[in-house]
Design a protein around this motif. Structure first.
Motif, short mmCIF file in Angstrom:
data_model
loop_
_atom_site.label_atom_id
_atom_site.label_comp_id
_atom_site.label_asym_id
_atom_site.label_seq_id
_atom_site.Cartn_x
_atom_site.Cartn_y
_atom_site.Cartn_z
N PHE A 123 48.01 4.88 98.85
CA PHE A 123 48.47 5.64 97.69
C PHE A 123 48.95 7.01 98.17
N PHE A 124 50.21 7.32 97.87
CA PHE A 124 50.76 8.63 98.21
C PHE A 124 50.95 9.41 96.91
N ILE A 125 50.40 10.61 96.86
CA ILE A 125 50.36 11.36 95.61
C ILE A 125 51.57 12.29 95.47
N LYS A 126 52.32 12.12 94.42
CA LYS A 126 53.41 12.95 93.94
C LYS A 126 54.60 13.04 94.88
N TYR A 127 54.65 14.02 95.80
CA TYR A 127 55.86 14.28 96.57
C TYR A 127 55.79 13.79 98.02
N GLU A 128 54.88 12.92 98.33
CA GLU A 128 54.67 12.55 99.73
C GLU A 128 55.54 11.35 100.13
N PHE A 129 56.53 11.60 101.01
CA PHE A 129 57.48 10.57 101.42
C PHE A 129 57.66 10.63 102.94
N TRP A 130 56.64 10.21 103.67
CA TRP A 130 56.66 10.29 105.13
C TRP A 130 57.35 9.06 105.71
N TYR A 131 58.49 9.30 106.30
CA TYR A 131 59.43 8.24 106.70
C TYR A 131 58.79 7.22 107.66
N ARG A 152 63.90 14.79 90.53
CA ARG A 152 64.88 15.68 89.88
C ARG A 152 66.24 15.51 90.54
N ASP A 153 67.26 15.88 89.82
CA ASP A 153 68.64 15.69 90.28
C ASP A 153 68.89 16.30 91.65
N GLY A 154 68.33 17.46 91.91
CA GLY A 154 68.66 18.17 93.13
C GLY A 154 67.98 17.68 94.38
N GLN A 155 67.10 16.69 94.27
CA GLN A 155 66.38 16.22 95.45
C GLN A 155 67.32 15.49 96.40
N VAL A 156 66.94 15.52 97.68
CA VAL A 156 67.80 15.00 98.74
C VAL A 156 68.13 13.52 98.56
N PHE A 158 69.12 11.94 96.13
CA PHE A 158 70.22 11.68 95.21
C PHE A 158 71.50 12.42 95.61
N ARG A 159 71.54 12.90 96.85
CA ARG A 159 72.71 13.56 97.41
C ARG A 159 73.34 12.65 98.45
N TRP A 160 74.66 12.79 98.63
CA TRP A 160 75.35 11.91 99.57
C TRP A 160 74.80 12.06 100.99
N TYR A 161 74.40 13.29 101.35
CA TYR A 161 73.90 13.52 102.70
C TYR A 161 72.46 13.06 102.90
N GLY A 162 71.80 12.64 101.81
CA GLY A 162 70.41 12.21 101.93
C GLY A 162 70.21 10.71 101.86
N ARG A 163 71.31 9.97 101.95
CA ARG A 163 71.20 8.51 101.77
C ARG A 163 70.35 7.86 102.85
N GLN A 164 70.49 8.31 104.07
CA GLN A 164 69.72 7.69 105.15
C GLN A 164 68.22 7.95 104.97
N TYR A 165 67.88 9.21 104.71
CA TYR A 165 66.47 9.51 104.48
C TYR A 165 65.97 8.83 103.20
N GLY A 166 66.86 8.68 102.22
CA GLY A 166 66.48 8.05 100.96
C GLY A 166 66.00 6.62 101.11
N ARG A 167 66.28 6.00 102.26
CA ARG A 167 65.78 4.64 102.49
C ARG A 167 64.26 4.57 102.48
N VAL A 168 63.62 5.72 102.69
CA VAL A 168 62.16 5.73 102.68
C VAL A 168 61.62 5.26 101.33
N LEU A 169 62.38 5.49 100.26
CA LEU A 169 61.92 5.07 98.93
C LEU A 169 61.84 3.56 98.80
N LYS A 170 62.63 2.86 99.61
CA LYS A 170 62.61 1.39 99.56
C LYS A 170 61.31 0.82 100.14
N CYS A 171 60.54 1.67 100.80
CA CYS A 171 59.30 1.21 101.43
C CYS A 171 58.14 1.09 100.44
N PHE A 172 58.28 1.70 99.28
CA PHE A 172 57.17 1.66 98.32
C PHE A 172 57.14 0.34 97.57
#
Length: 445
Positions: A123-131, A152-156, A158-172
């Motif tokens: 269980f990762f609480i709130k903002y914890e997204f360790w790749y 929130r909208d401004g988080q990495v 949801f930005r074009w430059y954050g797509r690679q790091y955003g893959r971490v969300l697929k791990c949940f």
């Protein structure tokens, strides 16, 4: 790129730890974590891993840990922290079997850590997204849940430059988010394994309220000795005492907050027999700050809690006759709010406000500064009428003037604050009920 940044950060921490005590504690704690794990991990035990960045995230995860332990005492709980402000305060927390720092998220550390623990669920609480940790958990088939998360909208992600790091969300395995906006943002990048459960902090503050302490010094302070006071027909409370008009509790206050509310009470001459009493629990308890507060209160009867407690023979009348009580110790604020007529939560004229829910749960109105936009609970309190935002001294004066003259409005605002907290409780049960399949699978294996 992520791993390059992590190694650069690691180097920076190593250097900065030579000059900063807090960073030094984190650096040593992370390096010591593997020794702690080797000594304390029980072979064959089944571990559920909870990770919280700091103390605030710990409080969000605490209801989950405690309910899981009650319902499944056969499982072991590992609790990790990133920040010393969480670990140093809760390193002796009895609700977890092992508590340590989380080693920095390098590939080597993540593999080594998970090889020792072999957690069954995370269980990762709130903002914890360790790749690296999350990708290895996914590779090993370990369910990972994001709890009380908010996006929130401004988080990495949801930005074009954050797509690679955003893959971490697929791990949940699943996200338990606080609101509709978070669900919609995740859906916009193709993530739909999401349930809106709310924030577990509402459950936590209700727990805190139920276990709150009666503080004898506050009991005495919130009444006046009327042995020599004029006789009237409005004497209330204990024999020989009259309740003040109100008790203003300022929690986690900073100098910009203190300048506003102290100025108001002094200019309106609201101290004295039958008027207001002021409790100040500053966020920074240092001698310089305490003296700064006392200088602003010069001429008034001001006591520090530590001084009161150091004098066992000090009569309760000394507290009853005082105008201001300064709380110069930690750990009492959540219980002190119970004595408030009106609460003020500091930090809103700096980086951000502190915990408004600890005050609102007592059913009293809460005032706070303008830096509150990132806090959903502050927005909710404003919308329901239980919380009031101020941007200046004039705003504060206007609110307090109305509280002073309109008792019905004061009472209704407090009731709205309390009802708001109660209405959003229950996230803990929703999360555990939803995750029950995986938990039961673990317990029956």
């Amino acid at each position: 790129m992520y791993n390059i940044i992590i190694y650069a950060y690691l180097l920076g921490v190593a250097i900065y730890s030579r000059f900063n005590e807090k960073v030094r504690k984190m650096w040593r704690g992370e390096r010591d974590a593997f020794r702690v794990l080797r000594e304390k991990v029980e072979p064959g035990a089944r571990y559920v891993w909870f990770h919280a960045a700091s103390l605030g995230e710990f409080e969000q995860g605490r209801p989950l840990m405690e309910q899981l332990r009650r319902e499944h005492p056969e499982l072991k709980i590992l609790l990790t922290f990133f920040s010393p402000s969480g670990y140093e305060v809760r390193k002796n927390y009895e609700g977890a079997d092992i508590i340590c720092y989380l080693p920095l998220d390098t590939i080597r550390n993540a593999r080594r850590f998970l090889r020792i623990i072999r957690p069954e669920i995370a269980f990762f609480i709130k903002y914890e997204f360790w790749y690296n940790y999350l990708h290895i958990l996914k590779h090993r088939g370990v369910p990972a849940y994001s709890v009380s998360s908010i996006f929130r909208d401004g988080q990495v992600f949801f930005r074009w430059y954050g797509r690679q790091y955003g893959r971490v969300l697929k791990c949940f395995t699943h996200f338990y988010v606080q609101n509709d906006k978070s669900r919609d943002l995740l859906a916009s990048i193709g993530i739909n394994n999401v349930t809106i459960t709310g924030d577990t902090r509402f459950d936590r503050v209700i727990q805190i309220k139920e276990g709150a302490m009666n503080i004898k010094e506050l009991e005495w302070f919130t009444q006046f000795n009327v042995a020599d006071a004029p006789k009237d027909d409005d004497i209330q409370g204990r024999s020989g005492c009259k309740l003040p008009q109100g008790v203003f509790v300022a929690g986690s206050s900073w100098p910009p907050d203190e300048e506003i509310f102290i100025k108001y009470f002094r200019e309106h001459r609201l101290f004295g027999y039958g008027k207001w009493k002021l409790v100040i629990a500053p966020h920074v308890i240092g001698e310089d700050h305490l003296r700064q507060i006392e200088q602003q209160l010069e001429g008034l009867n001001v006591l520090r809690l530590s001084a009161v407690r150091s004098k066992d023979s000090l009569p309760c009348t000394a507290l009853q006759e005082a105008d201001v009580l300064i709380i110069d110790c930690f750990g009492l604020l959540s219980s002190i709010y119970r004595y408030a007529t009106v609460s003020y939560v500091g930090g809103g004229f700096g980086v951000s406000i502190h915990n408004t829910l600890e005050a609102a749960v007592w059913g009293k109105p809460v005032i706070f500064g303008p830096e509150n936009q990132k806090f959903q609970e502050a927005q909710g309190l404003k919308q329901c009428g239980g919380g009031m935002e101020i941007k200046s001294y004039d705003d504060f004066a206007g609110i307090m003037d109305r509280f002073n003259t309109d008792g019905a409005y004061l009472k209704q605002a407090g009731e709205k604050a309390g009802a708001y907290v109660k209405s959003l409780a229950g996230a803990t049960q929703k999360i555990l009920s939803h995750a029950e399949t995986e938990i039961n699978k673990l317990c029956n294996s």
